[in-house]
Structures are given as C-alpha cells and as structure tokens.
Design an enzyme around this catalytic site. Structure first.
Site, PDB file in Angstrom:
ATOM      1  N   LYS A 236       1.109  -1.023  -0.119  1.00 14.84           N
ATOM      2  CA  LYS A 236      -0.113  -0.449   0.259  1.00 14.84           C
ATOM      3  C   LYS A 236       0.710   1.093   0.330  1.00 14.84           C
ATOM      4  O   LYS A 236       0.223   2.171  -0.910  1.00 14.84           O
ATOM      5  CB  LYS A 236      -0.695  -0.083   1.497  1.00 14.84           C
ATOM      6  CG  LYS A 236      -2.093  -1.498   1.003  1.00 14.84           C
ATOM      7  CD  LYS A 236      -2.455  -0.666   2.534  1.00 14.84           C
ATOM      8  CE  LYS A 236      -2.839  -0.824   3.662  1.00 14.84           C
ATOM      9  NZ  LYS A 236      -1.875  -2.377   3.973  1.00 14.84           N
TER      10      LYS A 236
ATOM     11  N   CYS B 148     -12.378   1.681  16.779  1.00 17.71           N
ATOM     12  CA  CYS B 148     -11.028   1.123  16.096  1.00 17.71           C
ATOM     13  C   CYS B 148     -10.412   1.340  17.544  1.00 17.71           C
ATOM     14  O   CYS B 148      -9.249   0.364  17.882  1.00 17.71           O
ATOM     15  CB  CYS B 148     -10.229   1.962  15.203  1.00 17.71           C
ATOM     16  SG  CYS B 148      -9.028   1.693  14.650  1.00 17.71           S
ATOM     17  N   MET B 149      -9.618   1.469  18.325  1.00 21.20           N
ATOM     18  CA  MET B 149      -8.825   1.446  19.297  1.00 21.20           C
ATOM     19  C   MET B 149      -9.092   2.749  20.607  1.00 21.20           C
ATOM     20  O   MET B 149      -8.214   2.301  21.177  1.00 21.20           O
ATOM     21  CB  MET B 149      -7.324   2.404  19.290  1.00 21.20           C
ATOM     22  CG  MET B 149      -7.565   3.424  17.801  1.00 21.20           C
ATOM     23  SD  MET B 149      -7.845   4.817  18.721  1.00 21.20           S
ATOM     24  CE  MET B 149      -8.631   5.535  19.729  1.00 21.20           C
TER      25      MET B 149
ATOM     26  N   MET C 263      -6.609  -4.532  16.518  1.00 22.47           N
ATOM     27  CA  MET C 263      -8.673  -4.999  16.645  1.00 22.47           C
ATOM     28  C   MET C 263      -9.864  -6.019  17.513  1.00 22.47           C
ATOM     29  O   MET C 263     -10.004  -6.245  17.868  1.00 22.47           O
ATOM     30  CB  MET C 263      -9.185  -4.993  15.210  1.00 22.47           C
ATOM     31  CG  MET C 263      -8.992  -3.334  14.486  1.00 22.47           C
ATOM     32  SD  MET C 263      -9.467  -2.060  15.454  1.00 22.47           S
ATOM     33  CE  MET C 263      -7.987  -1.555  15.632  1.00 22.47           C
TER      34      MET C 263
END
Lengths: 246, 87, 801
Positions: free
Chosen positions: C83, C167-168, C348
């Site tokens: 990526k 997410c966190m 996650m």
C-alpha cells in the site's frame, strides 16, 4: 510504450526520454550506429520533452506478458529486440520505477517459503523464467508483492487512475570513455543482487559478457537520479565531500 | 567541464603508495577522498572530456597506482557523448 | 533544495560514489538530484495505517511520480508495504471530488464554496445543540485541534467524536485503567529486542506488515524470535509462527486469566516488582439502575486476586477457550521466566470486543504480574489502525468526553485550564460528555420528534456509511428522514456521500501541510507538495471558513475573551491574516500556528511535544520530547522507565507517575471471563468475524482506486472451512448469502483462501463498498470504551437457488 515507438526512438527518429534503459541500452545505441540522441548528464533526466508515456496502468494482465524471445546473439536487430522486450516486460509489472513488481502468476495462498523455492536461486523452465530475488534479507514476500490478477478479478479492468509513474532514466551514455565500465542507471536500494536481472536467469539482452565476475559494484557504480533525496540527504553528501581528509 | 569519481587501487608497498599520493596532491584537478586499505577515492575535475581522459591515462601510468576504476562520471551538458565503441 | 552550485553538487556526488566504491561496500547510497532536473524528493508519513512509516515522495511538474521507503526513518528503515509503495496514486483516481455539491431534488449539483460555507453556517446557527461533528484518526493534528476548539470552545458543544471510537478506544480505556494515562509505555524498538512476540488475535503480517517484517527479518540475521499466534483463524501471520494456538471467539479472557493463574500458583510472578510497583484492582458491583460499575473499580488484595484467578486452571481454560491445557501451561511458564523478553501485540482483535477494556487490562496485568514491562523487549503494545488515531484523536482529544492533552470535560479544573489556554470565557466548555459515535448516529437516524436530537452532522475524513456496525439501523434510516442534514467532506464518492445533502471536496495528504502521531507516540510532520485538484480545499480551511462565517454572523461563541475571532491569526508585523479566505490560507503556516497553540496543553500528562521546527528536521519524535541543558530536544522510547524517561524520579527504576491510585503504582486487574452477547444457535449457526486485508486500507476508498491493489484484491468474499463447505454443498467461488438478524449480503465463498477459519466460523473483509458486511454486523459495544464488537456475531450461510 509500443515496440514500434521504441524502435523509432532507437533509430534516432524521435526523442523519447522516459524509457527504461538498462546499462546495455547505451551499448545497443552505439552498436547500431545511431548517434543522434543527445547525451544526458548523469542525474539529469530531460523529462520536459513530450514523453510518449501512457497512463501508468498495467497495460495488460501481466500474466499474459509474452516471454522474451531468445535473441540471436549474432544479430544486432535481435539483440535490440530482446533488450526492448525485456524493458517492456519489466516496466509492465511496475507502477513506477522503484515500485515493487507485481506477481505475474497466481500464488494462491501458499506458504511463504514457497516463493523461495523458485526465486531464491532463479529458475528457467522453457519460456518461463523465475528471476532470483534482487534482495536477500526480506522474508514476508507478499507484503510488497501482490498478484497482478487476484482470485476474484474476473474481467474487471480495474479502476481508472491517472497516476503517471516515474520511468527509469534514459541516458545517452553511461560510460566515461570507450572501455570504461558503464555506471548503473537505476536505484540500488533493494536491488543489491545484480544477477537477479543481469545474471543467468536475468532478462534477455541485459546480461554482460563477463558473468564470471561477481563483485559488480567494484567497477559499476550507481548513477541514479531516482534514489530518495531530500535537502537533508544532499547536505550529508556534501559533508562527505567537504569534511577534512586525513 | 567534466567531473568523475574514481577509485585508485594503490600499490601494496607503502612508500610507493605514499609517493603516488604526494604526486596526486599536487594536481589541482584532483581531490583526494577517503582511503580504505589500498583503495583511495578521488574526484577529478577538468575542463573537458579530453582532459579527463588524459588524467585517467596519466593516473594509470603513475607509479604506485595499480588500477583505476571509474565510479562516477558527469559530463557538462551540451558536449558530445562518449563513443561506446564496444558492444 | 540546496543552495550550492551545480559544480559542487556534482563533485559531492562523485566523491560519494568513489568513497562507497573504494570501501568495497555494496551498501546502497544515493546521488543527489541535480538542481534543475525537475524531480523533487520530500519526506512524508504514509497516508495509511498507524505504523507511521515515512515515505519519500517524488514530485515533478506538480504531480507525484514515485515513492520510496525512507531509509532515514526509524520506523521502517526504507521498507514499505504494497500500500505504501502505491500511496502516490491515491491522489489520481478518476472520480476525485472537485466541487462542492448540494442535493437538490435528489441529485447532487455543483454550487460555489461561498454558498456551501454559508449553508453549513446557517445549519449550525439554526440549531447549534443539534449539530455534531464526526471526525477521524486521519485528521491531521492541526485539523483535529481546529475541530475540537471550534466545537468545545466555540459552540460550547461536546458533540464531537471520531472513528477511533470504532478502532482503538478499548486500548485507551485499558491504558487508563492500568496506568492512569493513555498510550503505550513501550515502542517499536521492543520488536528488535524481544525473544517472544505474542499476537493476541492480531494478523500483523497483513495489518502492520512493516512492523511484522521488522520482527521476522531478525531471523534471517540469525536471531531467534519465537512468535506465538493466538488466533481464531489461520492467517498469513500463522505461517511465520512457532506456535499457532486457535481459540474460540471471546476465549482470550480465559487465556489471560489462565496465565495469571499459573504465575500465582507456581509462584513464578515477579514478587519484587509487584510489591514495589503494583496494586490489585477489580470492578465493584453493578449499580441498581443497571448501569455498569465504575470503570476505575475498587481495590483488592493480592490474596483476593489469587483467589479470583484460582478457577482458571489450564483444564478450565481449555474448556472455555479451546486452547489445549498443555499450551496454556507453556504460556504460563514463558511468562514465569525472567530471562525471556516478551512483547505482546494486539490490534482490533482485542479492541473490537464487547469486553475490550477487560481484555486490554488483563494483558497489561500479566505483563505487570510477571515484570515483563519497561525494559527493552518487554512490553504490551497496542497497534493502531489509523495514521493519527493517537496523535490527533487520543492526544488532541477529539472525542466527546476529552479535551486536549489527556483532559476530560467532566473535570472542572481541566475545563478551566482549556478555557485559559484557548482564551475563551470561563464556563464556555460544557461539563457533560457529548454523544459517542454509535449514540450520535443513532440519534441522527431517529426522527427528531422521537428523541433524535442530532439534526445536522458534519463528517470529515471518514466513511461511517461503510464502517458503522448494523448499518440499516445506524446510518441508512437517515435516507427517509426529511429533517436531517448530512454534510460530508471527502475526496471521493463513498457510501457516506451517497446519503449526503452537502458534499465538500477536500485536499488530501501531500496536497496540504500536516502532522500525524503514530502508534509509538511518534509525532510526524510534512509539507504540502502538490496542489489539490479543481476546487478541493483542506478540511482545516473548511472548518475555519465556517467558524469565520459564524463570527461574521455575530455568533458569540466564535469570540474569545478579547472579543476577537477564536482563530484570529496575525503575520509577523501583527496584521491580521484572513485565513478564512482560501487565497490567503497559505499566507501563514496554519498547521504550525495550531501546533504551537496546542503544545502547552501537552504538559499536564507529560506528553510534551517539541517546537514545530524540530519535527520539520526529524523523521518524527516520540513524546515526551524534553529539552536538554544544551538546548537540544530528546525523545523518550520507554515511558515510566528510570533509564529512559526524564519524568521518572532520580534513582528510581520505574515510576507510574499518573497512577490511578496516586502512589506511582500500576494496576493489575482481575476481570472474569464472560460469554458474548450474541452466540451461534440453530438458526444462525456460524460465528462471523470481520476485518481487513493487506491490499486495502479500511473502507478501500483510496486503495480500491489504485489499479495494482484493486487487481490483487478486487472484491470481498467469505472465508469458510472446507468441512463446512462440504456439509453445505458449497463450491469454492460459489455465491452464498451471509445472513444475520440485522441484514444479509451475497458473497463468493473462498475455501483455503487468504485466511482459513475453523469449522463453525466464517470471515468477511469490510473493504468492499459493493458488499457491505456491516449491514450484517452487531452494534453491541464495550460499556466503557463504547467500541463495537465487529469480530463476533451469529450468522447463517444460505445457498442461493
């Protein structure tokens, strides 16, 4: 970049500046007697001229890249054909010069060691060539290299994107003078293993006549404008040059 | 203008190698760099390609210099390129 | 560029080449771009994940043309993932949004910026209390700071939250519960030094590949690194693991308690460390109104703790988790050894968990109990999914209960400090937390008359139309509600813009100045390199322009104590710079101004940041960054450790100086194993787990526009075990329906694919906007972090006729 276009450039009929030029390209240029292309200084890459570049997409499913024809070493034209085809083949697998190539075959979801079975040493079976990895210290191959056509691709042509990647520099000459070893016209980071492209299982038309000599960088030095450079980096080089010598 | 980065492999005999370095030091066209064992990095800056080749030839025949390897070459723009005679 | 002449430049390059050749080295070195060649290389952090790799970006004629891994960067040392290598192409997808667009008669039609900014300001002015801002861990630090100030100090509203909630946020509550302050004490250097790396439901080979390589490439240098993969399905990470321990979904709590049990029973816990540096903790009883017990719990003694973990024998853990008792013993013995350096890593798997806070606390707990913390290689580190979830959302505090620098809105002293630093009147900041993500969207998707008191939402740099769980309930209902207005700032059409009433085209990544903060407390900076396309403009400017419009309309909140606009900016001569006008926005570096305004906030929790200009020079610096007596700025790699952290008292080995118990001790929590809220049954017999793949980043809005990435991973699929497929009579590639109580979608089956689930479990990636798995997922969340569980719900697999 069409084959015919490359040939015309090669013959000096048109200027083409964004071409992938391996160290043999200059050699080919000279041996064909076409001296009309202006030599470029090392590092300068005259890309302002209208480049014959197409939007930098995979022009075709890479799995269908035609294997390079075995060139007849006796014929200059065949030699040229092999070199240019090799350049096209190489470029078709990359978004830009310096990008990790995509994988031109299905990998399924094999164990990572499987890659090394063919690519650790390189392999040739008929027209199929597995090139040796150009770097040795990385093990998670699929981190950087992904399939050119994934499992569920079907006839999906992929998204439209107008990114135009940097092409490898073209040099009018990569030699200081007749007989001097040519410099390396591309980046060397992650490409320390020269035989990957220039060795026995390397690209047709890119192999030297002295495969027996293995310490390539002893004589061939990098001369790339492609490596990462920031003002900070330039300053460091300058320090190397200006600091007092013993 | 022509600038090249060269690597000299000096003679294994230290006095002979030192004498070569003394000679080089007196040539304004040559800048000495780091030395690693018998290998010495230098930069040659001359007014023309022709002169560059002269220096190259002179270096090859300098006592105390065994080999000359080319690491980097830059020619000023506008000059004719080198003739790559060999294939 | 350097201000040297061409000749000196070339000579320096020639010497560098000769020097390298003379040294006989094959190490790579690079030659400078000659002045005038047109190619320019500059540093930037990668746009994608929380790893925080640095890339070198080559631009030419105003366009990005190449990317390289930055060899000067500590994080990635020249390496990137696929990526990152293709990140330059994210700017050039054909359907970039280039003009503001307003929905008229169901269609989005182009309007001017002038009109667009006016519409946003009017909507806010109409009903300020019903306005909510939903931001992102991809907001730059400057953008987050502007958004937070605009909402909390300007509108006096705490209805600002961000997608890191999805997410966190369980990692945050885990750190807060354990250390009293957010973010990991360790850093990526632990990857270079650990003997054992434990993946807690963490497919690091695909999600944080550069960090994973940092770990596994040590093996090719002859070092021994043992990798333990605790997982529910076989992944690419498993291929590199020495031990792959499959556990049943939700079984992770049992495993952690089993390790604690063995440390206590075998007497192999680190008694000296625990006595000196730890207290024990448990939750109190639930309150009578049914709300969960307070997050910070109540004390317990060591004996009580020992009794609490007593039932978690290896055999019992095997029953609960499916991990063989012998392997549980192996883990217990490993933690019991002082000579092994152990690094726990998660993402996650532990965070998107209805018991996310609990499992985060338990993993910190076994590291504390065994003393595997605070020395190089010994660490419990959560990895972040977004490039600035830490730097922007956690540190700047763009969540509904936070203020910058670790402050909370419920603390009067914290509010007063923030009002002081922001120079706004006392009492401006509200004392009640705003709505968290799921609540915010629920209210936006509920008719106003039925208590849906959020009427206008502004979404920036994120795609809730694809990422919210249970999308029918939490996002799609809006479509039929006439009195709701959705504003979306983005760079491409998304599942969110599909329902937007107003779309604002944004500048992205190197089209603007920015700063990010990665997973290891590293703050990074970059400069704008190319122009945004068409009329696209930065998100920071968009908020500033709206704020100014409100100020001009006479909105009191947009004024500071001095009566001036809250974003009043002057040049060196003291004259006001009209940064609300796009043509003047870059007259000053707004990013730098905002960062310098933000810096004083960071001292309270000892998260000190250096001046902006230090980050210009560096490839990121890890906080606390503290000035030395010689004037230089020093980063901190191991927080709370006496040998490295300047805030640890002289002569002390460790000091948890933000301790919940105010005695410099960290907390070892007991949290029992409990079963999840929804489990497979006869009607919905499969566990569904969702997640990511290497090639795509989150909802794929950027990566799916990159040909190389899209072609490698073109669409979503459902991974299924071969036995289940055989039982259902499903062939590889056959399209089936994945169906839950909430929704269903069609997906091709992949057997023996990228990942390989256990029988009774299936996995679906969420990147594909054409196949939205979040129509199926459950929106139950952790009671403390309010983070939904995307990893576990019950589904049926139905063959199509």
């Amino acid at each position: 970049m069409s084959h015919e276009h490359a040939r015309r450039w090669f013959r000096g009929e048109i200027a083409w500046t964004g071409m992938v030029v391996g160290l043999c390209a200059a050699v080919a240029l000279a041996s064909a007697g076409a001296g009309t292309t202006r030599p470029m200084p090392v590092g300068a890459d005259d890309r302002a001229a209208p480049a014959a570049s197409t939007p930098w997409l995979l022009s075709q499913p890479a799995a269908n890249v035609v294997p390079a024809e075995r060139a007849n070493p006796g014929s200059t034209d065949d030699k040229f054909t092999a070199r240019v085809r090799s350049m096209e083949e190489r470029a078709s697998l990359r978004a830009y010069e310096g990008a990790p190539p995509v994988i031109p075959h299905a990998v399924g979801e094999l164990k990572y060691q499987t890659c090394r079975a063919c690519h650790a040493q390189g392999l040739r079976a008929g027209e199929q060539v597995a090139r040796m990895a150009s770097h040795t210290h990385l093990t998670n191959c699929t981190q950087c290299h992904v399939e050119a056509a994934g499992m569920f691709l079907g006839d999906d042509a992929g998204p439209a994107n107008s990114f135009e990647g940097l092409r490898a520099s073209g040099y009018g000459s990569t030699r200081a003078w007749a007989g001097a070893p040519p410099v390396i016209p591309h980046t060397t980071f992650m490409r320390t293993n020269c035989v990957s492209c220039h060795g026995e299982h390397g690209y047709d038309g890119w192999k030297p006549d002295h495969l027996d000599r293995t310490n390539c960088v002893q004589c061939h030095a990098p001369a790339a404008s492609l490596d990462q450079l920031s003002p900070v980096f330039g300053e460091e080089l300058l320090r190397v040059f200006t600091s007092p010598r013993p | 203008m022509s600038i090249s980065g060269l690597v000299l492999t000096l003679d294994g005999d230290p006095p002979l190698a030192e004498s070569a370095i003394r000679v080089l030091r007196h040539d304004a066209r040559i800048t000495l760099g780091e030395r690693t064992g018998e290998r010495l990095a230098i930069v040659v800056e001359t007014g023309s390609r022709f002169e560059d080749e002269e220096v190259y030839a002179a270096l090859k025949s300098t006592p105390g210099v065994r080999f000359v390897d080319v690491a980097f070459v830059e020619f000023g723009s506008g000059e004719e390129g080198a003739g790559d005679a060999d294939g | 560029m350097l201000t040297v002449d061409r000749r000196t430049f070339v000579k320096s390059a020639a010497m560098a080449a000769a020097t390298a050749a003379a040294a006989g080295t094959t190490r790579s070195f690079a030659l400078p771009v000659l002045p005038g060649s047109g190619l320019r290389w500059e540093k930037a952090p990668c746009r994608f994940c929380g790893t925080g790799c640095h890339v070198m970006v080559a631009t030419e004629n105003g366009r990005v043309v190449a990317i390289q891994g930055d060899q000067k960067a500590d994080v990635n040392k020249g390496l990137l993932c696929v990526k990152g290598y293709h990140v330059g192409a994210i700017l050039y997808g054909e359907d970039r949004l280039t003009r503001p667009m307003l929905r008229r008669d169901g269609r989005l039609v182009p309007i001017s910026w002038e009109e667009a900014i006016g519409i946003v300001a009017d909507k806010i002015a109409e009903n300020p209390k019903g306005f909510a801002l939903y931001g992102s861990g991809q907001w730059t630090i400057g953008e987050g700071f502007i958004g937070n100030k605009f909402m909390k100090a300007g509108l006096g509203s705490n209805h600002i939250d961000g997608n890191p909630r999805l997410c966190m946020s369980s990692a945050v509550t885990g750190f807060l519960s354990t250390f009293g302050v957010d973010e990991p004490p360790g850093c990526y250097d632990d990857l270079d030094r650990c003997d054992v790396a434990i993946m807690w439901g963490n497919n690091m080979a695909e999600m944080h590949p550069v960090l994973f390589s940092r770990l596994v490439d040590r093996r090719t240098r002859g070092e021994k690194v043992t990798i333990i993969d605790l997982t529910t399905r076989r992944t690419r990470t498993s291929e590199f693991a020495d031990e792959v321990l499959f556990f049943k979904p939700h079984g992770d709590l049992a495993i952690a308690n089993g390790i604690a049990h063995l440390l206590v029973r075998n007497g192999t816990f680190d008694r000296a460390f625990v006595e000196k540096h730890c207290n024990f903790r448990q939750l109190g009883p639930a309150s009578e109104d049914g709300s969960p017990p307070a997050m910070l719990g109540e004390p317990m003694t060591f004996d009580e703790y020992a009794k609490a973990v007593e039932p978690y024998t290896p055999e019992r853990v095997e029953e609960l988790s499916g991990v063989p008792a012998a392997k549980v013993r192996m883990l217990g013995e490993m933690f019991g050894r002082r000579d092994l350096r152990i690094n726990s890593l998660w993402c996650m798997g532990m965070n998107q968990h209805t018991r996310g806070t609990a499992i985060n606390c338990l993993v910190h707990g076994i590291h504390l109990l065994s003393g595997h913390i605070g020395t190089p290689g010994n660490a419990a580190t959560s990895l972040t999914g977004q490039p600035s979830a830490c730097g922007t959302v956690r540190e700047v505090g763009t969540l509904c209960h936070l203020l910058p620098g670790g402050r909370v809105v419920t603390n009067a002293e914290h509010r007063r400090e923030a009002e002081e630093l922001w120079n706004v009147p006392e009492g401006r900041i509200g004392a009640t937390p705003g709505y968290h993500t799921v609540e915010m969207f629920k209210r936006f998707n509920t008719p106003t008359a039925e208590g849906g008191d959020i009427t206008t939402m502004w979404v920036q740099v994120t795609n809730p139309g694809q990422t919210l769980p249970n999308l029918y309930r939490n996002f799609r209902r809006k479509k039929d509600l006439a009195d709701k207005f959705l504003i979306v700032s983005d760079v491409y059409p998304t599942a969110t813009t599909e329902l937007a009433d107003l779309v604002l085209p944004s500048a992205m990544w190197v089209e603007k100045n920015g700063m990010y903060g990665n997973s290891e407390r590293r703050t990074q900076q970059w400069f704008k390199m190319v122009e945004p396309p068409g009329e696209a403009r930065g998100d920071a400017w968009q908020m500033i322009a709206v704020s100014r419009r409100l100020f001009d309309m006479g909105h009191e909140g947009m004024k500071g104590r001095d009566g001036k606009w809250i974003f009043h900016t002057t040049d060196k001569a003291g004259r006001e710079v009209p940064i609300w006008e796009w043509e003047h926005y870059y007259d000053v570096n707004v990013d730098e101004r905002m960062f310098e305004e933000y810096r004083p906030f960071t001292r309270l929790k000892h998260k000190d940041l250096a001046p902006y200009q230090e980050y210009v020079k560096a490839r990121g610096l890890r906080w606390p960054v503290v000035q030395q007596s010689d004037g230089s700025w020093r980063e901190t790699r191991w927080r709370f450790s006496g040998f490295d952290d300047p805030y640890v008292g002289k002569g002390r080995d460790y000091q948890f100086y933000h301790s919940v118990t105010k005695d410099d001790k960290a907390l070892i929590w007991f949290r029992p194993h409990e079963f999840p809220p929804e489990m497979p049954d006869a009607e919905y017999p499969f566990w569904l787990c969702t997640g990511r793949v290497l090639e795509h980043w989150h909802t794929g809005t950027m990566t799916r526009r990159i040909p190389q990435l899209h072609r490698a991973m073109p669409k979503a699929y459902v991974e299924m075990h071969a036995d289940d497929a055989a039982r259902l009579g499903v062939r590889n590639g056959e399209v089936v329906a994945v169906k839950s109580r909430r929704g269903e979608i069609d997906l091709p089956v992949w057997i023996g694919g990228r990942g390989d689930p256990k029988p009774g479990e299936v996995f679906v990636p969420f990147f594909d906007e054409g196949r939205l798995i979040n129509l199926v997922t459950l929106d139950e969340y952790d009671p403390y972090s309010r983070q939904p569980d995307y990893k576990k719900c019950a589904v049926a697999i139905v063959r199509k006729a």
